[in-house]
Design an enzyme around this catalytic site. Structure first.
Site, PDB file in Angstrom:
ATOM      1  N   SER A  26      -5.007  -8.679   4.833  1.00 24.43           N
ATOM      2  CA  SER A  26      -3.663  -9.136   5.205  1.00 24.43           C
ATOM      3  C   SER A  26      -2.919  -8.016   5.930  1.00 24.43           C
ATOM      4  CB  SER A  26      -2.916  -9.549   3.928  1.00 24.43           C
ATOM      5  OG  SER A  26      -1.594  -9.878   4.195  1.00 24.43           O
ATOM      6  N   CYS A  56      -4.926   3.695   1.819  1.00 24.54           N
ATOM      7  CA  CYS A  56      -3.705   4.136   1.160  1.00 24.54           C
ATOM      8  C   CYS A  56      -4.114   4.751  -0.187  1.00 24.54           C
ATOM      9  CB  CYS A  56      -2.751   2.963   0.947  1.00 24.54           C
ATOM     10  SG  CYS A  56      -3.440   1.654  -0.104  1.00 24.54           S
ATOM     11  N   CYS A  74       5.733  -1.207   0.115  1.00 22.76           N
ATOM     12  CA  CYS A  74       5.248   0.171  -0.038  1.00 22.76           C
ATOM     13  C   CYS A  74       5.594   0.985   1.204  1.00 22.76           C
ATOM     14  CB  CYS A  74       3.738   0.161  -0.268  1.00 22.76           C
ATOM     15  SG  CYS A  74       3.003   1.813  -0.294  1.00 22.76           S
ATOM     16  N   CYS A 106      -2.608  -0.379  -8.383  1.00 18.44           N
ATOM     17  CA  CYS A 106      -1.749   0.586  -7.694  1.00 18.44           C
ATOM     18  C   CYS A 106      -0.431   0.736  -8.463  1.00 18.44           C
ATOM     19  CB  CYS A 106      -1.474   0.087  -6.275  1.00 18.44           C
ATOM     20  SG  CYS A 106      -0.231   1.041  -5.394  1.00 18.44           S
ATOM     21  N   GLU A 128      -2.789  -9.764  -4.710  1.00 21.60           N
ATOM     22  CA  GLU A 128      -1.561  -9.143  -5.233  1.00 21.60           C
ATOM     23  C   GLU A 128      -0.529 -10.205  -5.604  1.00 21.60           C
ATOM     24  OE1 GLU A 128       2.265  -6.598  -3.782  1.00 21.60           O
ATOM     25  OE2 GLU A 128       0.381  -6.094  -2.789  1.00 21.60           O
ATOM     26  N   HIS A 145      -4.935  -4.239  -6.137  1.00 13.56           N
ATOM     27  CA  HIS A 145      -4.031  -5.379  -5.925  1.00 13.56           C
ATOM     28  C   HIS A 145      -3.272  -5.822  -7.176  1.00 13.56           C
ATOM     29  CE1 HIS A 145      -7.243  -5.837  -2.835  1.00 13.56           C
ATOM     30  NE2 HIS A 145      -6.234  -6.143  -2.065  1.00 13.56           N
TER      31      HIS A 145
END
Length: 289
Positions: free
Chosen positions: A227, A13, A198, A97, A131, A75
């Protein structure tokens, strides 16, 4: 002739792409660069960057570090990490991010409201995930983490609830939790939920299902720690029982290639495109043999 196809929608991503680009940029300067935790949940990509000089450290090692340069991965991190960095003269290369950053700010704002004592901040996510640790950190450790609608049973439904989600979780499961809370919340309490998943991740699911359904055999490439990888692999299995989770080309069982006409190679948001290409080429060699 067996057709072997890579899913064009699979791969890193934009958050992971940015983090890796920042790491490569810093390493190109020839300076020592540390990364707090694996930069991405893919052992092969971690090994590639290690060969370039990236040093992965854990939280205990980070606390002992002084006068160094440390990359924070996509994260995100709790406030404590930045406090330690400031105290120990650590230069931070922040690759958090932007989607995660926005979520952290929203949770912090909710936590700082005057009525915090009267409500619960709930995060749908994986306990212990990097995260999620960063998100819980915005509330001084007071947010409640749940992994499923089943775990929502432990909430106090007489108190108001504010629900958020880890950015890489399943949209369907998030909706299940929303419906469960709506059904059980007290009339005197309020419930607000924020879909913070997201869209780059969520939009992959229907495309991945379509890709998996069009092939006789699927090799889903993902690190075992991912994950997001586990979630997307489960989506493949729902539409194609002949789906197999692999970390690298050595895990391919050649007997699976018998009696199939088409093979699909796909992966998680933490899977590098170069690794999927390597697996594609390895399958081609096995077919020729």
């Amino acid at each position: 002739m067996i057709k072997v196809e890579i899913d064009e929608g699979s791969g890193f991503c934009f958050g992971v792409v940015t983090a890796i680009h920042k790491a490569e940029e810093e390493l190109a300067k020839g300076e020592t660069l540390y990364c707090l935790g694996d930069i991405v949940h893919n052992s092969r990509e971690v090994e590639r960057l290690k060969a370039m000089g990236l040093i992965t450290i854990n939280r205990d090692e980070f606390r002992q570090l002084r006068n160094a340069k440390v990359l924070l991965r996509a994260h995100g991190e709790p406030p404590e990490t930045y406090q330690i960095a400031h105290k120990n003269n650590i230069e931070i290369i922040d690759a958090t991010c932007p989607v995660v950053l926005r979520l952290q700010k929203r949770i912090k704002q909710e936590f700082r409201k005057e009525d915090f004592e009267e409500k619960q901040i709930v995060i749908y996510g994986k306990n212990g995930h990097a995260e999620v640790l960063g998100l819980v950190g915005q509330t001084g450790g007071q947010a409640i983490v749940i992994e499923s609608a089943e775990e929502a049973k432990k909430l106090d439904f007489t108190k108001s609830i504010r629900l958020f989600s880890q950015t890489t979780k399943s949209l369907d499961e998030f909706q299940e939790i929303v419906e469960y809370i709506k059904l059980h919340i007290s009339p005197d309490a309020t419930f607000e939920y924020y879909d913070t998943i997201c869209r780059q991740v969520a939009n992959r699911m229907p495309n991945l299902r379509e890709f998996a359904a069009t092939h006789d055999l699927i090799f889903f490439v993902s690190g075992k720690k991912s994950s997001n990888g586990k979630m997307l692999f489960e989506e493949c299995l729902k539409v194609n029982a002949n789906s197999h989770l692999i970390d690298n080309e050595k895990e391919i069982d050649p007997t699976l290639l018998r009696n199939v006409k088409s093979i699909g190679v796909c992966g998680a948001t933490s899977t590098p495109k170069w690794l999927m290409e390597k697996i594609h080429d390895h399958i081609q060699l096995l077919i020729k043999d």
